[in-house]
Structures are given as C-alpha cells and as structure tokens.
Design an enzyme around this catalytic site. Structure first.
Site, PDB file in Angstrom:
ATOM      1  CG  ASP A   1      -2.051   1.004   1.095  1.00 34.85           C
ATOM      2  OD1 ASP A   1      -3.208   0.578   0.984  1.00 34.85           O
ATOM      3  OD2 ASP A   1      -1.763   2.237   1.099  1.00 34.85           O
TER       4      ASP A   1
ATOM      5  CG  ASN B   1     -12.320  -0.372   3.715  1.00 34.87           C
ATOM      6  OD1 ASN B   1     -12.678  -0.770   4.823  1.00 34.87           O
ATOM      7  ND2 ASN B   1     -11.130   0.165   3.513  1.00 34.87           N
TER       8      ASN B   1
ATOM      9  CG  HIS C   1      -8.694  -2.801  -2.443  1.00 35.07           C
ATOM     10  ND1 HIS C   1      -9.661  -2.181  -3.221  1.00 35.07           N
ATOM     11  CD2 HIS C   1      -8.569  -2.035  -1.327  1.00 35.07           C
ATOM     12  CE1 HIS C   1     -10.069  -1.079  -2.613  1.00 35.07           C
ATOM     13  NE2 HIS C   1      -9.438  -0.976  -1.453  1.00 35.07           N
TER      14      HIS C   1
ATOM     15  CG  HIS D   1      -6.889  -2.666   3.101  1.00 37.53           C
ATOM     16  ND1 HIS D   1      -6.161  -1.519   2.879  1.00 37.53           N
ATOM     17  CD2 HIS D   1      -8.105  -2.446   2.525  1.00 37.53           C
ATOM     18  CE1 HIS D   1      -6.901  -0.640   2.201  1.00 37.53           C
ATOM     19  NE2 HIS D   1      -8.091  -1.187   1.975  1.00 37.53           N
TER      20      HIS D   1
HETATM   21  P1  AMP Z   1      -9.842   1.614   0.165  1.00 38.37           P
HETATM   22  O1  AMP Z   1     -10.149   2.847   0.953  1.00 38.37           O
HETATM   23  O2  AMP Z   1     -10.196   0.344   0.897  1.00 38.37           O
HETATM   24  O3  AMP Z   1     -10.409   1.671  -1.226  1.00 38.37           O
HETATM   25  O4  AMP Z   1      -8.261   1.563   0.048  1.00 38.37           O
HETATM   26  C1  AMP Z   1      -7.550   2.024  -1.043  1.00 38.37           C
HETATM   27  C2  AMP Z   1      -6.091   1.868  -0.689  1.00 38.37           C
HETATM   28  O5  AMP Z   1      -5.328   1.986  -1.865  1.00 38.37           O
HETATM   29  C3  AMP Z   1      -5.557   2.908   0.286  1.00 38.37           C
HETATM   30  O6  AMP Z   1      -5.024   2.255   1.435  1.00 38.37           O
HETATM   31  C4  AMP Z   1      -4.485   3.642  -0.508  1.00 38.37           C
HETATM   32  O7  AMP Z   1      -3.379   4.010   0.270  1.00 38.37           O
HETATM   33  C5  AMP Z   1      -4.117   2.599  -1.544  1.00 38.37           C
HETATM   34  N1  AMP Z   1      -3.558   3.108  -2.793  1.00 38.37           N
HETATM   35  C6  AMP Z   1      -4.070   4.068  -3.583  1.00 38.37           C
HETATM   36  N2  AMP Z   1      -3.287   4.268  -4.670  1.00 38.37           N
HETATM   37  C7  AMP Z   1      -2.271   3.367  -4.566  1.00 38.37           C
HETATM   38  C8  AMP Z   1      -1.142   3.043  -5.366  1.00 38.37           C
HETATM   39  N3  AMP Z   1      -0.888   3.694  -6.515  1.00 38.37           N
HETATM   40  N4  AMP Z   1      -0.302   2.082  -4.951  1.00 38.37           N
HETATM   41  C9  AMP Z   1      -0.540   1.438  -3.790  1.00 38.37           C
HETATM   42  N5  AMP Z   1      -1.589   1.671  -2.985  1.00 38.37           N
HETATM   43  C10 AMP Z   1      -2.446   2.628  -3.366  1.00 38.37           C
END
Ligand code: AMP
Length: 122
Positions: free
Chosen positions: A37, A94, A107, A109
């Site tokens: 992340d 989420n 995704h 986490h």
């Molecule tokens: P969510 O709120 O569950 O949709 O989480 C999205 C996650 O994607 C967040 O924890 C962000 O930090 C992560 N994220 C967004 N853009 C990138 C990226 N380019 N590379 C890695 N993680 C990302």
C-alpha cells in the site's frame, strides 16, 4: 462518490494490473496480484487484488466463479505465509460509501507488524 456497480477499466488498480503505473510487488499468481500500500497504516500493509474485474466484495461474492473465489482466498493465505506473520494479522475489505472504499476494484488489506488495536480506530 465511486461507482461499485459498473467496473471502471481506468481505476488505479486496473492500471497497476496493466503495469501502467508502478507498484511494489509482493506476490503474484494467475488469480491475484499483491503489492505494498502506498500509504501504509501499519508496518505491514499489503493490498491483495484479484486479476478479475470485481468492483467490490459484493461483485466477488455474487459473480465470482467457485475457482476464482477459492483461489483468491488461498492466495491471501499464501501472502501471509510469505510474510511470516506469526503474531497475527488483520484482513479488511472496504465496501462502498459507508465502508470508505476509495478504489473501485476489489482489494483486501493485509495489515500486521504491530499490535493493531481496536478495529474502530483504523
Ligand atoms: P480503500 O479505501 O479500501 O479503497 O483503500 C484504497 C487503498 O489503496 C488505500 O489504502 C491507498 O493508500 C491505496 N492506494 C491508492 N493508490 C495506490 C497506489 N498507486 N499504490 C498502492 N496503494 C495505493
């Protein structure tokens, strides 16, 4: 607000899968891609994404074929094995507005590396 009804081929994780934007790969097989992340919330914060086009956990449950669902779950377990998370970990996905989903590609986490505390503080 993100759309989790219609898959957006230009979402950021779709671009990561297409290698259009970089990521730090942890693991990959035919079913998933796992990477760090960009904004870690714990010492270990990995995102595990299916290679299939699921907007969210809803899609995955309702449209995923049995092999994809099975192999995705097994792959999450494979990542935690690779990372040797012997003291435990947390898996979160989420969904939608109330779930604070930001990226409309399913995704998971995977968080670890410290005492994570109450789920309500994340
Ligand atoms: P969510 O709120 O569950 O949709 O989480 C999205 C996650 O994607 C967040 O924890 C962000 O930090 C992560 N994220 C967004 N853009 C990138 C990226 N380019 N590379 C890695 N993680 C990302």
């Amino acid at each position: 607000m993100i759309d989790i009804e219609n898959y957006d081929d230009n979402n950021i994780f779709a671009k990561i899968l297409k290698k259009e934007i970089p990521s730090k790969k942890i693991f990959e097989n035919d079913f998933v891609y796992a990477f760090e992340d960009i904004n870690p919330q714990a010492p270990v914060h990995i995102l595990i994404i299916p290679k299939s086009k699921f907007c969210s956990f809803n899609d995955f449950c309702e449209k995923g074929d049995i092999k994809t669902v099975y192999e995705t779950i097994r792959s999450i377990n494979k990542v935690r094995q690779i990372l040797n998370l012997k003291s435990g970990y947390r898996i979160i996905t989420n969904v939608g507005k109330f779930g604070c989903q930001e990226v409309p590609h399913l995704h998971f986490h995977l968080l670890s590396g410290t005492m994570l505390g109450s789920i309500m503080k994340l």
